[in-house]
Design a protein around this motif. Sequence first.
Motif, short mmCIF file in Angstrom:
data_model
loop_
_atom_site.label_atom_id
_atom_site.label_comp_id
_atom_site.label_asym_id
_atom_site.label_seq_id
_atom_site.Cartn_x
_atom_site.Cartn_y
_atom_site.Cartn_z
N GLN A 152 0.77 -1.44 -0.10
CA GLN A 152 0.10 0.02 -0.20
C GLN A 152 0.77 1.03 -0.06
OE1 GLN A 152 -2.63 -0.17 3.38
NE2 GLN A 152 -4.03 -1.61 2.27
N ARG A 153 1.96 1.37 0.67
CA ARG A 153 3.03 2.37 0.78
C ARG A 153 3.52 2.59 -0.60
NH1 ARG A 153 6.95 3.80 5.77
NH2 ARG A 153 7.83 5.89 4.76
N MET A 154 4.14 1.52 -1.09
CA MET A 154 4.69 1.68 -2.49
C MET A 154 3.48 2.23 -3.64
SD MET A 154 6.72 -2.05 -2.73
CE MET A 154 8.12 -2.11 -1.66
N ASP A 155 2.38 1.83 -3.32
CA ASP A 155 1.28 1.98 -4.42
C ASP A 155 1.04 3.75 -4.31
OD1 ASP A 155 1.08 -0.32 -5.32
OD2 ASP A 155 -0.83 -0.99 -4.16
N ALA B 171 3.25 5.93 -3.10
CA ALA B 171 4.33 6.46 -3.47
C ALA B 171 4.41 6.67 -4.95
CB ALA B 171 5.72 5.72 -3.16
N ASP B 172 3.82 5.51 -5.84
CA ASP B 172 3.65 5.41 -7.02
C ASP B 172 2.60 6.69 -7.66
OD1 ASP B 172 5.40 3.38 -7.59
OD2 ASP B 172 3.63 1.82 -7.79
N GLU B 173 1.80 6.77 -6.72
CA GLU B 173 0.57 8.06 -7.23
C GLU B 173 1.04 9.43 -6.85
OE1 GLU B 173 -2.70 6.84 -5.21
OE2 GLU B 173 -3.10 5.11 -6.61
N ASN B 174 1.89 9.37 -5.76
CA ASN B 174 2.54 10.44 -5.53
C ASN B 174 4.06 10.38 -4.87
OD1 ASN B 174 3.02 13.01 -4.20
ND2 ASN B 174 1.55 13.00 -2.41
N PRO B 175 4.82 10.77 -5.77
CA PRO B 175 6.29 10.70 -5.58
C PRO B 175 6.53 11.14 -4.46
CG PRO B 175 5.78 11.14 -7.85
CD PRO B 175 4.50 11.28 -7.13
N ARG B 176 6.02 12.32 -3.92
CA ARG B 176 6.48 12.81 -2.74
C ARG B 176 6.26 11.89 -1.43
NH1 ARG B 176 4.86 19.38 -2.99
NH2 ARG B 176 5.91 19.85 -5.03
N TYR B 177 5.40 11.20 -1.57
CA TYR B 177 4.95 10.15 -0.57
C TYR B 177 5.96 9.19 0.06
CZ TYR B 177 2.64 7.10 2.60
OH TYR B 177 2.19 5.95 3.59
N ASN B 178 6.33 8.86 0.98
CA ASN B 178 7.59 7.90 1.33
C ASN B 178 7.15 7.59 2.91
OD1 ASN B 178 8.85 9.85 3.39
ND2 ASN B 178 9.59 10.93 1.68
#
Length: 300
Positions: free
Chosen positions: A288-291, A293-300
């Motif tokens: 879920q975290r990777m998904d 991050a795919d949708e929002n590159p700023r998410y980590n």
Amino acid sequence: MDNPATPTTRLVMEFVTELYQQLERELNEIDLQTNDIIERSKSSFEACEKAIAKLKEHMATYTFDNMAEEIYFFKELKPKFYSKLIYHVRLFELESQKPVGITKSQKKYFNRHLSEIMRYNQDHQNICKYYRSGAVYMDELYFRRTKLNLLIGFDLSYFNCNESFCSCHDHTVATLLANEKIADYLNSELLKLKNHQRVVAPIGIEDTGISWAESKASFIELMYGLQTLGVFYNTKTKTKADMSQVARFFEMALGVDLGNYYRTFQEIRIRKKGRTIFIDKLREHLIQRMDQADENPRYN
């Protein structure tokens, strides 16, 4: 000589034995559900209370078939239930009143309570020695519902108990059994403090205040998975680290007590809700975290 147990007698004793086994299973399940000692002791106390209430209800109208059966109940069966109750009450008190964050104060705290256990054992040394030696010659006086005798002593808790449900020393035995487990807990906490100093102090690692937030069973599930995958290497033997080495490493590094992790692993293997609950949850959340991050590159 006492008469042989009747079928009714056997059924009653079987009920008490099964009730205790059921309590142990429930306590084991609680132990698997949370790593928070205070929450675990509260839930365990409630389970013990319910079991003892059932025990009292079942025995309220029961007449012992013979003296041997009465002694067996008050010497062997009833103390097991109450020792669990006493242990979890004491554990709750110890954890909720424990000094926070100061190693020296915690050591003093744990040692003080160990001394209290030693004093209790000293004050009750006759019954303590008698019970632990497996002696039987005083059973009729210690574990039957007879008139109190100052010469042989008795536990003061007797006065707060229904006479039909108490003998002179069944509560003493329950306390001795509980104290053994409390002493194990206190010694384990002192060992953790000692190991924490050995690991942290020499290399100057500051205590971050971070601790494992999931259940002990979840940690053991993860630990077994990592060890099975072979991610830990023993630099001394030049081989893959075995489970005891991995468990010891985590206990020292994190200041945790994994207890009988082998037994916990066996319980994980046979649990009905699935074998790898935590690892499955870990995989799901990481994906879920990777998904995200795919949708929002700023998410980590």
